[in-house]
Design an enzyme around this catalytic site. Structure first.
Site, PDB file in Angstrom:
ATOM      1  N   LYS A 158       0.839  -1.206   0.000  1.00  0.00           N
ATOM      2  CA  LYS A 158       0.000   0.000   0.000  1.00  0.00           C
ATOM      3  C   LYS A 158       0.877   1.260   0.000  1.00  0.00           C
ATOM      4  O   LYS A 158       0.667   2.174  -0.806  1.00  0.00           O
ATOM      5  CB  LYS A 158      -0.908   0.000   1.244  1.00  0.00           C
ATOM      6  CG  LYS A 158      -1.779   1.237   1.361  1.00  0.00           C
ATOM      7  CD  LYS A 158      -2.612   1.260   2.627  1.00  0.00           C
ATOM      8  CE  LYS A 158      -3.523   2.470   2.652  1.00  0.00           C
ATOM      9  NZ  LYS A 158      -4.223   2.663   3.921  1.00  0.00           N
ATOM     10  N   HIS A 200      14.209  21.815  19.103  1.00  0.00           N
ATOM     11  CA  HIS A 200      13.463  20.547  18.922  1.00  0.00           C
ATOM     12  C   HIS A 200      14.208  19.771  17.834  1.00  0.00           C
ATOM     13  O   HIS A 200      15.384  19.463  18.000  1.00  0.00           O
ATOM     14  CB  HIS A 200      12.019  20.917  18.583  1.00  0.00           C
ATOM     15  CG  HIS A 200      11.013  19.817  18.630  1.00  0.00           C
ATOM     16  ND1 HIS A 200      11.288  18.546  19.070  1.00  0.00           N
ATOM     17  CD2 HIS A 200       9.691  19.793  18.282  1.00  0.00           C
ATOM     18  CE1 HIS A 200      10.192  17.802  19.003  1.00  0.00           C
ATOM     19  NE2 HIS A 200       9.200  18.541  18.510  1.00  0.00           N
ATOM     20  N   ILE A 206      24.742  23.827  23.842  1.00  0.00           N
ATOM     21  CA  ILE A 206      25.396  22.828  23.002  1.00  0.00           C
ATOM     22  C   ILE A 206      24.288  21.943  22.432  1.00  0.00           C
ATOM     23  O   ILE A 206      23.617  21.214  23.179  1.00  0.00           O
ATOM     24  CB  ILE A 206      26.402  21.969  23.820  1.00  0.00           C
ATOM     25  CG1 ILE A 206      27.319  22.870  24.669  1.00  0.00           C
ATOM     26  CG2 ILE A 206      27.209  21.072  22.894  1.00  0.00           C
ATOM     27  CD1 ILE A 206      28.205  23.830  23.904  1.00  0.00           C
ATOM     28  N   GLY A 247      22.022  19.144  20.768  1.00  0.00           N
ATOM     29  CA  GLY A 247      22.109  17.686  20.849  1.00  0.00           C
ATOM     30  C   GLY A 247      22.323  17.200  22.271  1.00  0.00           C
ATOM     31  O   GLY A 247      22.560  16.010  22.485  1.00  0.00           O
ATOM     32  N   HIS A 273      17.533  17.349  27.844  1.00  0.00           N
ATOM     33  CA  HIS A 273      16.182  16.933  27.482  1.00  0.00           C
ATOM     34  C   HIS A 273      15.199  17.403  28.536  1.00  0.00           C
ATOM     35  O   HIS A 273      15.536  17.452  29.719  1.00  0.00           O
ATOM     36  CB  HIS A 273      16.104  15.401  27.356  1.00  0.00           C
ATOM     37  CG  HIS A 273      14.927  14.978  26.547  1.00  0.00           C
ATOM     38  ND1 HIS A 273      13.703  14.733  27.122  1.00  0.00           N
ATOM     39  CD2 HIS A 273      14.787  14.798  25.220  1.00  0.00           C
ATOM     40  CE1 HIS A 273      12.853  14.410  26.157  1.00  0.00           C
ATOM     41  NE2 HIS A 273      13.474  14.445  25.003  1.00  0.00           N
ATOM     42  N   ASP A 309      19.398  13.362  19.034  1.00  0.00           N
ATOM     43  CA  ASP A 309      19.868  14.102  17.860  1.00  0.00           C
ATOM     44  C   ASP A 309      21.383  14.108  17.695  1.00  0.00           C
ATOM     45  O   ASP A 309      21.876  14.308  16.595  1.00  0.00           O
ATOM     46  CB  ASP A 309      19.375  15.556  17.937  1.00  0.00           C
ATOM     47  CG  ASP A 309      17.881  15.639  17.748  1.00  0.00           C
ATOM     48  OD1 ASP A 309      17.384  14.950  16.852  1.00  0.00           O
ATOM     49  OD2 ASP A 309      17.225  16.371  18.506  1.00  0.00           O
ATOM     50  N   ARG A 332       8.562  10.911  12.125  1.00  0.00           N
ATOM     51  CA  ARG A 332       7.603  11.368  13.137  1.00  0.00           C
ATOM     52  C   ARG A 332       6.193  11.550  12.588  1.00  0.00           C
ATOM     53  O   ARG A 332       5.236  11.627  13.362  1.00  0.00           O
ATOM     54  CB  ARG A 332       8.127  12.657  13.795  1.00  0.00           C
ATOM     55  CG  ARG A 332       7.339  13.198  14.976  1.00  0.00           C
ATOM     56  CD  ARG A 332       7.172  12.218  16.135  1.00  0.00           C
ATOM     57  NE  ARG A 332       8.398  11.806  16.773  1.00  0.00           N
ATOM     58  CZ  ARG A 332       9.067  12.491  17.712  1.00  0.00           C
ATOM     59  NH1 ARG A 332       8.586  13.639  18.135  1.00  0.00           N
ATOM     60  NH2 ARG A 332      10.185  12.003  18.240  1.00  0.00           N
TER      61      ARG A 332
HETATM   62  N1  COA Z   1      23.864  23.084  26.495  1.00  0.00           N
HETATM   63  C1  COA Z   1      24.255  23.831  27.557  1.00  0.00           C
HETATM   64  N2  COA Z   1      23.491  23.998  28.645  1.00  0.00           N
HETATM   65  C2  COA Z   1      22.289  23.382  28.668  1.00  0.00           C
HETATM   66  C3  COA Z   1      21.839  22.576  27.607  1.00  0.00           C
HETATM   67  C4  COA Z   1      22.688  22.439  26.504  1.00  0.00           C
HETATM   68  N3  COA Z   1      22.305  21.693  25.462  1.00  0.00           N
HETATM   69  N4  COA Z   1      20.627  22.090  27.902  1.00  0.00           N
HETATM   70  C5  COA Z   1      20.321  22.569  29.111  1.00  0.00           C
HETATM   71  N5  COA Z   1      21.322  23.345  29.572  1.00  0.00           N
HETATM   72  C6  COA Z   1      21.361  24.054  30.840  1.00  0.00           C
HETATM   73  C7  COA Z   1      20.509  25.308  30.735  1.00  0.00           C
HETATM   74  O1  COA Z   1      21.269  26.401  30.286  1.00  0.00           O
HETATM   75  C8  COA Z   1      20.027  25.463  32.151  1.00  0.00           C
HETATM   76  O2  COA Z   1      21.073  25.998  32.907  1.00  0.00           O
HETATM   77  P1  COA Z   1      20.756  27.042  34.100  1.00  0.00           P
HETATM   78  O3  COA Z   1      19.924  26.277  35.074  1.00  0.00           O
HETATM   79  O4  COA Z   1      22.106  27.408  34.587  1.00  0.00           O
HETATM   80  O5  COA Z   1      20.021  28.176  33.452  1.00  0.00           O
HETATM   81  C9  COA Z   1      19.829  24.029  32.630  1.00  0.00           C
HETATM   82  O6  COA Z   1      20.702  23.240  31.815  1.00  0.00           O
HETATM   83  C10 COA Z   1      18.396  23.534  32.461  1.00  0.00           C
HETATM   84  O7  COA Z   1      18.016  23.672  31.080  1.00  0.00           O
HETATM   85  P2  COA Z   1      16.616  24.217  30.537  1.00  0.00           P
HETATM   86  O8  COA Z   1      16.840  24.996  29.284  1.00  0.00           O
HETATM   87  O9  COA Z   1      15.867  24.899  31.645  1.00  0.00           O
HETATM   88  O10 COA Z   1      15.887  22.871  30.229  1.00  0.00           O
HETATM   89  P3  COA Z   1      14.616  22.726  29.324  1.00  0.00           P
HETATM   90  O11 COA Z   1      13.892  21.531  29.819  1.00  0.00           O
HETATM   91  O12 COA Z   1      13.825  23.974  29.225  1.00  0.00           O
HETATM   92  O13 COA Z   1      15.223  22.483  27.878  1.00  0.00           O
HETATM   93  C11 COA Z   1      16.125  21.490  25.986  1.00  0.00           C
HETATM   94  C12 COA Z   1      15.384  21.252  27.304  1.00  0.00           C
HETATM   95  C13 COA Z   1      16.147  20.199  25.216  1.00  0.00           C
HETATM   96  C14 COA Z   1      15.352  22.548  25.155  1.00  0.00           C
HETATM   97  C15 COA Z   1      17.549  22.004  26.303  1.00  0.00           C
HETATM   98  O14 COA Z   1      18.269  20.979  26.976  1.00  0.00           O
HETATM   99  C16 COA Z   1      18.276  22.428  25.045  1.00  0.00           C
HETATM  100  O15 COA Z   1      18.120  23.575  24.605  1.00  0.00           O
HETATM  101  N6  COA Z   1      19.075  21.517  24.425  1.00  0.00           N
HETATM  102  C17 COA Z   1      19.750  21.825  23.188  1.00  0.00           C
HETATM  103  C18 COA Z   1      18.806  21.627  22.009  1.00  0.00           C
HETATM  104  C19 COA Z   1      18.511  20.179  21.738  1.00  0.00           C
HETATM  105  O16 COA Z   1      19.394  19.340  21.733  1.00  0.00           O
HETATM  106  N7  COA Z   1      17.227  19.910  21.487  1.00  0.00           N
HETATM  107  C20 COA Z   1      16.767  18.570  21.139  1.00  0.00           C
HETATM  108  C21 COA Z   1      15.979  17.997  22.256  1.00  0.00           C
HETATM  109  S1  COA Z   1      15.611  16.292  21.981  1.00  0.00           S
END
Ligand code: COA
Length: 372
Positions: free
Chosen positions: A69, A219, A253, A255, A258, A309, A334
Site C-alpha cells: 500500500k 526541537h 550545546i 544535541g 532533554h 539528535d 515522526r
Molecule cells: N547546552 C548547555 N546547557 C544546557 C543545555 C545544553 N544543550 N541544555 C540545558 N542546559 C542548561 C541550561 O542552560 C540550564 O542551565 P541554568 O539552570 O544554569 O540556566 C539548565 O541546563 C536547564 O536547562 P533548561 O533549558 O531549563 O531545560 P529545558 O527543559 O527547558 O530544555 C532542551 C530542554 C532540550 C530545550 C535544552 O536541553 C536544550 O536547549 N538543548 C539543546 C537543544 C537540543 O538538543 N534539542 C533537542 C531535544 S531532543
C-alpha cells in the site's frame, strides 16, 4: 498552577495517551507498550508505523499488504511537482515539506475524516518523495520518478537521494533511526499537532503546524546544529577545548539535554553504536571520536547527556546525507507519531485551550486618538 511553576509547561500533564511512555521508571521509551530497544533490534520501521497507526504489530500478511500500500502511495500529483519546482533551491527543506503537506491538503482534502488512516499512510509514503523530488530537481536538475520499487521507507529515501539502491547496512541504519524518531509522547511538535486537531481541523493542517514546530533548533533542528558543531573541530582535543569555551560563554550545546529524561536518552546508545559502525566502515574515526569528546565534556562539566539528535547527526553524515536534510528525515519518521496522536485526539476530542496568568496593566481609561 502558576505561570512560574509551569514555565514551558514543564511537568504539566496535559492529557492522556496510549501511544508512548517517555522516561517512566524501568522503561526508558515505549511505543504502545513495546520497549524501543526491542523494536530497534527486531522490527522494521514499517512494522513500527503499523503499530502506531493501526494499534498492533502486524502479522506477516498484514505487513506485506501494508508495504504494498505504501509503495503505491509514493507518486506525487503533477500540481505538487510544479509547486516543488517553484520553491527556491536555497529554501530550507523543512519549509519545503511544510509547503508540500499544506499544498497536498488542497489537492487531496481530508473531507469528513472517515479515511483518516489513508491520509496518514499517504503522508508517510509521500513525504520522502516530495523532499527528494525538490532536492534532486534543484541540485542536479533531474525530475526523478518517486515511485521506486524499494520495499522500505529507508530504501526509498536513500535510493531517491543517491540515484541508486543503498547498501543493506546504510538502509538498516536509516531504518533504525526512523524507528527511534517515530514517537515521543507530548513533545512540542506533537502537542502543536494535537492543539490544531482539537479544533476539529484536518490532518494536513495539524501536520503542517507540527512541521513548523519541529523545525526549531530546540526541537528537531538540533540534529543539524549538532553536525555543524562537530564539524568545527578537527581533533578530539580541539573539540574538548572548544566546548569548554562554549560552556564558559554559556552557549547552548545542541544535541544535549532533554525536558523529560534526567540522566540519559535511551535512543542515544543505539545511535552511538551505529555512528561507530559507520565510521569504521568509512575507515575514519575522527568525527566519531570528536563526538565522544564533546559527550564526555558535557557529562563531566554539566552532567548533561547526548540526546537522540547528537549521534544521529554523524550517522546521517556517514551515509552521505547532506546536513540540511537531517531534520526533514525526522519528519519522514515522526509523521507516524503525529498521525497516531491526531487520530487519538479525535477519538476523544476536547478543545485544547489553557488559561494564562495576566501580568499586564490594570484597567485603563481609553483616550481618543487625537488626544494622546
Ligand atoms: N547546552 C548547555 N546547557 C544546557 C543545555 C545544553 N544543550 N541544555 C540545558 N542546559 C542548561 C541550561 O542552560 C540550564 O542551565 P541554568 O539552570 O544554569 O540556566 C539548565 O541546563 C536547564 O536547562 P533548561 O533549558 O531549563 O531545560 P529545558 O527543559 O527547558 O530544555 C532542551 C530542554 C532540550 C530545550 C535544552 O536541553 C536544550 O536547549 N538543548 C539543546 C537543544 C537540543 O538538543 N534539542 C533537542 C531535544 S531532543
Amino acid at each position: 498552577m502558576t505561570a512560574k511553576k509551569s514555565g514551558g509547561l514543564a511537568g504539566v500533564t496535559a492529557g492522556k495517551t496510549a501511544l508512548c511512555t517517555v522516561g517512566k521508571e524501568g522503561a526508558g521509551l515505549t511505543y504502545r507498550g513495546y520497549d524501543i530497544y526491542d523494536l530497534a533490534d527486531n522490527a522494521s520501521f514499517e512494522e513500527v508505523a503499523y503499530l502506531l497507526l493501526y494499534g498492533k504489530l502486524p502479522t506477516r500478511a498484514e505487513l506485506d499488504k501494508y508495504i504494498a500500500k505504501l509503495k503505491k502511495l509514493r507518486s506525487l500529483p503533477d500540481e505538487l511537482k510544479q509547486v516543488l519546482e517553484m520553491i527556491p533551491a536555497d529554501a530550507h527543506p523543512m519549509d519545503v515539506q511544510r509547503t508540500g503537506v499544506s499544498f497536498l491538503g488542497n489537492l487531496e482534502p481530508e473531507g469528513d475524516f472517515s479515511h483518516q488512516q489513508d491520509t496518514a499512510d499517504r503522508l508517510l509514503a509521500c513525504l520522502p518523495s516530495m523532499l527528494l523530488y525538490w532536492h534532486r530537481f534543484h541540485t542536479d536538475g533531474t525530475r526523478i520518478d518517486t515511485a521506486t520499487d524499494d520495499d522500505s521507507v529507508s530504501g526509498h529515501f536513500l535510493h531517491m537521494l543517491h540515484d541508486k539502491p543503498p547498501s543493506e547496512l546504510h538502509r538498516k541504519c536509516l531504518d533504525t533511526t526512523l524507528i527511534l524518531y517515530a514517537e515521543h509522547e507530548f513533545n512540542a511538535s506533537t502537542f502543536a499537532g494535537r492543539v490544531i486537531t482539537g479544533t476539529l481541523s484536518d490532518m494536513h493542517s495539524a501536520v503542517t503546524g507540527a512541521i513548523g514546530a519541529l523545525r526549531g533548533p530546540l526541537h528537531g533542528g538540533a540534529n543539524e546544529a549538532a553536525m555543524e558543531l562537530i564539524q568545527r573541530f578537527s581533533t578530539p582535543a580541539e573539540a574538548a577545548e572548544g566546548v569548554l569555551g562554549m560552556l564558559e560563554r554559556k552557549d547552548l550545546i545542541m544535541g544535549f539535554g532533554h525536558r523529560v529524561y534526567t540522566t540519559s536518552d535511551p535512543r542515544n546508545s543505539v545511535n552511538k553504536k551505529m555512528s561507530k559502525m559507520l565510521a569504521e566502515e568509512k575507515g575514519d574515526l575522527t568525527l566519531y571520536e570528536i563526538s565522544e569528546a564533546v559527550e564526555k565534556v558535557m557529562w563531566d562539566e554539566k552532567k548533561l547527556f547526548a540526546n537522540a539528535d547528537f549521534f544521529a547527526a554523524s550517522v546521517y553524515h556517514f551515509m552521505g546525507i547532506p546536513t540540511y536534510l537531517f531534520t526533514p528525515i525526522f519528519v519522514c519518521s515522526r509523521i507516524t507519531g503525529w498521525a497516531a496522536h491526531i487520530m487519538e485526539q479525535r477519538s476523544d476530542n476536547k478543545l485544547i485551550r489553557p488559561a494564562a496568568d495576566y501580568v499586564g496593566p490594570g484597567l485603563q481609561k481609553f483616550i481618543a486618538i487625537d488626544e494622546r
